[in-house]
Structure formats: C-alpha cells, structure tokens
Design a protein around this motif. Structure first.
Motif, PDB file in Angstrom:
ATOM      1  N   SER A   9       0.836  -1.200   0.000  1.00 18.72           N
ATOM      2  CA  SER A   9       0.000   0.000   0.000  1.00 18.72           C
ATOM      3  C   SER A   9       0.873   1.253   0.000  1.00 18.72           C
ATOM      4  N   GLY A  19      -1.446  -1.226  -4.219  1.00 19.39           N
ATOM      5  CA  GLY A  19      -2.717  -0.534  -4.030  1.00 19.39           C
ATOM      6  C   GLY A  19      -2.512   0.826  -3.399  1.00 19.39           C
ATOM      7  N   GLY A  20      -3.522   1.679  -3.542  1.00 23.89           N
ATOM      8  CA  GLY A  20      -3.439   3.029  -2.980  1.00 23.89           C
ATOM      9  C   GLY A  20      -3.569   4.067  -4.066  1.00 23.89           C
ATOM     10  N   ASN A  21      -3.648   5.309  -3.650  1.00 19.95           N
ATOM     11  CA  ASN A  21      -3.931   6.405  -4.579  1.00 19.95           C
ATOM     12  C   ASN A  21      -3.067   6.502  -5.833  1.00 19.95           C
ATOM     13  N   SER A  24      -1.556   2.568 -10.735  1.00 26.71           N
ATOM     14  CA  SER A  24      -2.230   2.536 -12.031  1.00 26.71           C
ATOM     15  C   SER A  24      -1.584   1.395 -12.822  1.00 26.71           C
ATOM     16  N   TRP A  83      -2.723  -4.369  -9.818  1.00 29.23           N
ATOM     17  CA  TRP A  83      -2.902  -3.129  -9.060  1.00 29.23           C
ATOM     18  C   TRP A  83      -4.387  -2.971  -8.780  1.00 29.23           C
ATOM     19  N   HIS A 102      -7.370  -0.073  -6.729  1.00 31.94           N
ATOM     20  CA  HIS A 102      -7.746   0.992  -5.798  1.00 31.94           C
ATOM     21  C   HIS A 102      -8.786   0.444  -4.842  1.00 31.94           C
ATOM     22  N   ASN A 103      -9.480  -0.564  -5.330  1.00 30.38           N
ATOM     23  CA  ASN A 103     -10.663  -1.025  -4.642  1.00 30.38           C
ATOM     24  C   ASN A 103     -10.369  -2.271  -3.791  1.00 30.38           C
TER      25      ASN A 103
END
Ligand code: B12
Length: 210
Positions: A145, A176-178, A181, A193, A195-196
């Motif tokens: 993360s 994962g994380g902001n 991509s 990867w 975000h969810n």
C-alpha cells in the motif's frame, strides 16, 4: 440515508454527526455500510482539498485519520462476509517512506472478514523486512500500500528485493493506494494493481486457491 451529509460532515471534521450517521447505518442492519464507507472516503477528499488550499493543517489530517479509523471500526461488521475458515496468508504493509495506513487498514478489515489471514507489517516497511517475513512465514502473496507519489519508488525497490532474494517466480504482488495505475504496475514490476479493496480480495482469493 443522506450520504451527502455524511461526506460533508467528514469534510468538516464534524465527529458527532459522522458517528451519529454511521451508528444509524448499523442500527438499520448495515446494508448501506459500503455506501457509507464511500461517502467517508469522498469526505476525506474534501479534507485533502482543504489541506491543499492551506485551510487545514497536518493536525487536521491526523484527526481525519482517527475519524476514519473509528468509521471503519463501526462499519466493519457489515463490510464483508462472516467466513471464519482461513483460506491462506498474505503480507500487507505500507511501503518504506509512507506513513499513511487508513486505506491499508480498510483493506485488512475486508480481507480478514473474507477468511484471509493478514500479516500486517505496518507502515514505513523496509523491503528486507518484507523478504524476511516471506521466508519465515512461507508467504506467496504480497500486498503493498502507498498513498504518497514517492511510494511508487519504494514499491519498485520492494519488488526488486523480492526478485533478488530469488522469490519472484513463486510470489504474486499487488500494489494498491492512490498513486497506483496500470503504468505504475509496469514500472514497479508488480503483477496487479487496485484501488478497490473488493478487487484485491478477489485477486487474493484466486491466487491463494491456486
Ligand atoms: C489522513 C492523511 C494523513 C495522515 C495519515 C494518518 C494515517 N494514519 O494514515 C498524516 C497526518 C500522518 C499524513 C501525513 C502526511 N501527508 Co497525508 N493525507 C491524509 C489524507 C487527508 C487522507 C488519506 C487517507 O487516509 N485517505 C482515506 C483512505 C481510505 O484512502 P486511501 O489511503 O487512498 O486508501 C484507499 C485506496 O487508495 C485503496 N488502498 C489503499 N491502500 C491499499 C492497498 C491495497 C493493497 C489496495 C488494493 C488498495 C488500497 O483502498 C483504500 C480504500 O478505498 C490525504 C488526502 C486525501 N484526500 O487522500 C493526505 C495526503 C495523502 N497526504 C499528503 C501529504 C503531502 C502528507 C505529508 C507529506 C504532509 C506533511 N507536510 O507532513 C505527510 C507525509 C507523511 C509520510 N511520510 O507518509 C498528500 C500526498 C501528496 C502526494 N501525491 O504525494 C495528500 C494527498 C494530501 C494533499 N492533497 O496534499 N497524511
């Protein structure tokens, strides 16, 4: 339930209103818990914007973090399934240089609620600590993360350390994380990867079953 009010209350750091709405969601059976969580996350975007504009300070970010942790604790029982049987173990951590852990903790709650055992190495995690834990605990799924843009460099260093230890072929790595991509996945050398947290949950279940 008025989730715009919840979003705005998180943005205003109005703890009383936030907790009141979340407790009502749970009293109503928790069926709207995921919508409530999303509203809280959108509220945190307001906090981020206020920080950008110089209207909120680091102390406000810390308070927002604590508020979000309370929100997850309240909603946790309704966020996912009720499985108690372990389907396997994964490592989860925030990468080196990054101290943000609210998103990571949400991911952990959802995975645990789905029967995945999570070895949470915490924040600011050096690549070698991850490699050592993989060996000691025989782990083949690693979730990294990061919220800061610079977290991508640490994710790459972590993947490189796993490769250097000769473990890459037998390991699945998800970032994962902001800032993540498709492009970041290629740059870091990870396998996936997200975000969810729900997508992560499915990827882990698929990997652990193989
Ligand atoms: C709370 C917060 C803090 C708290 C963190 C407390 C904590 N315990 O985590 C504190 C005060 C410590 C903090 C510090 C800093 N912060 Co800060 N912080 C935030 C804030 C307001 C919210 C972050 C958050 O928790 N969001 C809510 C969670 C739920 O969202 P999330 O982390 O994105 O996670 C979700 C997804 O990304 C995903 N996800 C996350 N992890 C994982 C992992 C996996 C495996 C998967 C699948 C998914 C996943 O799932 C989650 C749920 O959907 C954001 C602004 C914002 N709107 O995001 C700034 C923000 C992230 N911070 C920022 C900055 C600049 C800082 C500081 C440098 C400030 C300073 N000058 O000191 C320091 C850096 C410290 C460090 N080295 O890490 C910037 C980052 C800019 C950048 N692009 O790099 C932001 C964007 C604010 C801004 N607009 O400038 N911060």
């Amino acid at each position: 339930m008025d989730f715009n009010e919840l979003k705005q209350a998180v943005g205003d750091l109005d703890e009383e209103v936030v907790l009141d709405i979340l407790n009502k969601v749970m009293e109503d059976g928790g069926s709207e818990a995921k919508d409530a969580l999303e509203a809280c996350q959108r509220g945190l975007d307001i906090v981020g914007d206020m920080f950008d504009k110089g209207e909120y300070f680091v102390g406000d970010l810390i308070f927002a973090g604590e508020l979000m942790t309370q929100a997850v604790d309240i909603l946790k029982p309704a966020l996912a399934g009720t499985t108690t049987e372990s389907v396997g173990k994964v490592i989860l951590c925030t990468v080196e240089g990054d101290l943000h852990d609210i998103g990571k903790n949400i991911v952990r709650s959802i995975l645990e609620a789905n029967g995945i055992e999570v070895i949470d190495l915490g924040i600011d995690t050096p690549p070698q600590k991850i490699v050592d834990t993989m060996i000691a605990e025989d782990i083949h799924v690693v979730l990294l993360s990061g919220v800061l843009t610079l977290a991508l460099d640490s994710m790459k260093k972590t993947v490189d350390a796993i490769t250097a230890a000769g473990l890459r072929e037998t390991t699945k790595i998800l970032i994962g994380g902001n800032p993540v991509s498709e492009e970041a996945m290629k740059l870091t050398g990870a396998d996936a990867w997200a975000h969810n947290p729900q997508h992560t949950n499915q990827a882990c279940l698929d990997w652990l079953k193989k």
